[in-house]
Scaffold this motif. Structure first.
Motif: not given
Length: 489
Positions: A185-197
């Motif tokens: 398989x092919x692929x990637x790295x993914x990064x999701x970021x949510x702000x913190x309050x």
């Protein structure tokens, strides 16, 4: 550099375990490539072999053909020098300064309290054992050892192939002796970021730790029904919604390409509410243990009570967004292959959950043998996190390795296996990512196979390598090199 010395003398076989022990004494976690790269260069110099080293610290060592095979095509032997660095919670091992503590039990080689690095130290050991020998018969060889495979195939992506002449390649990064891999398989790295309050709250800290899960490789073991600790933590927090608590922190997992075994949530509750909440966690543990009694028999949830004081906790919006993300994120198998029975086509793994610098980060390994579906999963994650007011990025994208209808190298290896063992080898493609696709894009018409000895629980502290299988695969590899040379001279 640390680590035991000469542990493997009693099992050494044609210098394979000698070199495995040497490299195990060198810290070689992903990102820490210089020591191992320097060792390979020194090896080439000591044995008076031609070598090149590129800017990514990849090393190529060349050895001319043995007598009679000078006119044969060049064979590439390929693997990667870096390893996944995981350790048990009670281990004080320092992967930056210490070598591994190797241990032998029955037919297995493992490391005390840490990953073994058989993935892909065995490729390096095989390559060095062949390069150092004066008696092994072979065509001209180019041994290619890349960097940072485990964190996005970075070395292969940046590999300078200008010096390579080979049109045939044996990748030595597989983990099952009886399987010949011919695609990935092919692929990637993914990064999701949510702000913190945050907001302030007076209360008692209660830490909830999900642990005892099997974990494993997010590609080759994504179909084993292993429970993801980060995802289970999200479910646990959702199941606690009828209780009054605030969220101080969440974390879990160390590598995006490893299924997380442990995850932590720190809650803040009013003293008078803590008893009911703790009892609810105990009840939920029994429910989860019953659900997962077959696939995760050692699941447990620890509860630790902290002091009562004022804490800085997530505000209500942040808390809702974090829980929504953990509940709604795609994870695990998404699509099975329509062409190959039992093969996962597309998956993703939430491997790392952590908080830092005013953000909470969700890191994924995305895999697919369908390029279009890989990008759909990319878009799906981006849509989810931006809907919640966060940000998205991807990196380390790599192509798949497509199965070839006609392969001389596949035929030679299959025939050699049949002659040695009297049975047929299984020819398969794999859901895990390999460097083969990237290198095939760089070298036109490259004929590739991927092989390796039996390894178990790679990327975990339970990783172990079969000693007998390592010897058998080395014998098979040497036969293939000679058979190839005879067939092409």
């Amino acid at each position: 550099m640390g680590g035991n010395e000469m542990v493997l003398d009693e099992i050494d076989y044609m210098n394979v375990f000698h070199y495995f022990e040497e490299i195990s004494n060198i810290p070689r976690g992903s990102g820490n490539n210089q020591p191992m790269s320097d060792y390979l260069v020194a090896f080439a110099q000591e044995h008076e072999l031609d070598y090149t080293r590129d800017e990514a610290l990849n090393v190529i060592i060349t050895k001319e053909a043995t007598k009679g095979y000078e006119n044969c095509p060049t064979m590439i032997l390929q693997g990667h020098m870096d390893m996944v660095c995981e350790k048990k919670s009670d281990s004080d091992h320092d992967f930056l300064t210490q070598g591994l503590e190797l241990c032998i039990e029955d037919d297995y080689l493992f490391a005390n309290g840490t990953t073994l690095g058989g993935d892909d130290g065995i490729a390096v050991a095989y390559g060095l054992a062949i390069l150092s020998s004066d008696s092994i018969e072979h065509p001209r060889l180019e041994v290619v050892i890349t960097t940072d495979e485990e964190v996005g195939l970075i070395g292969a992506t940046n590999l300078d192939v200008s010096s390579l002449k080979g049109k045939y390649m044996i990748n030595l990064d597989s983990e099952e002796e009886d399987i010949l891999l011919t695609g990935c398989a092919g692929g990637m790295r993914a990064v999701c970021k949510l702000p913190l309050s945050y907001k302030k709250m007076e209360g008692k800290k209660v830490s909830i730790i999900v642990k005892g899960l099997l974990g494993g490789h997010s590609g080759s073991e994504i179909d084993k029904n292993r429970v993801n600790a980060d995802i289970l933590l999200g479910r646990l927090l959702f199941d606690l919604r009828k209780h009054s608590f605030e969220l101080l922190s969440v974390s879990g997992g160390l590598k995006d390409n490893a299924i997380p075994r442990e995850a932590l949530a720190e809650l803040v509750v009013k003293e008078e509410d803590s008893y009911e909440l703790i009892n609810e966690v105990k009840f939920l543990l029994e429910k989860y243990k019953n659900e997962y009694r077959v696939n995760e028999p050692d699941l447990t949830i620890l509860i630790q009570q902290g002091e009562e004081k004022e804490y800085l906790v997530m505000d209500e919006k942040t808390k809702k967004n974090v829980l929504f993300m953990l509940l709604q994120t795609p994870n695990g198998i998404q699509v099975m292959s329509p062409n190959i029975n039992g093969l996962v086509e597309s998956s993703l793994n939430l491997g790392v959950l952590k908080m830092e610098e005013g953000e909470i980060e969700f890191s994924y390994s995305v895999r697919s043998s369908s390029s279009s579906y890989k990008w759909f999963l990319n878009d799906k994650l981006q849509n989810l996190v931006t809907f919640l007011g966060g940000t998205y990025e991807y990196h380390g994208e790599y192509p798949g390795w497509e199965y070839k209808k006609n392969s001389k190298l596949r035929d030679i290896y299959s025939n050699a296996y049949r002659e040695l063992y009297g049975k047929e080898i299984k020819v398969e493609t794999i859901h895990a990512g390999l460097e083969c696709g990237i290198i095939a894009e760089k070298i036109k018409d490259l004929d590739i196979i991927s092989v390796g000895p039996n390894m178990f629980d790679i990327h975990t502290t339970e990783e172990r390598l079969s000693i007998s299988s390592t010897k058998r695969v080395f014998d098979l590899l040497l036969k293939v090199l000679k058979d190839f040379a005879e067939a092409t001279k």
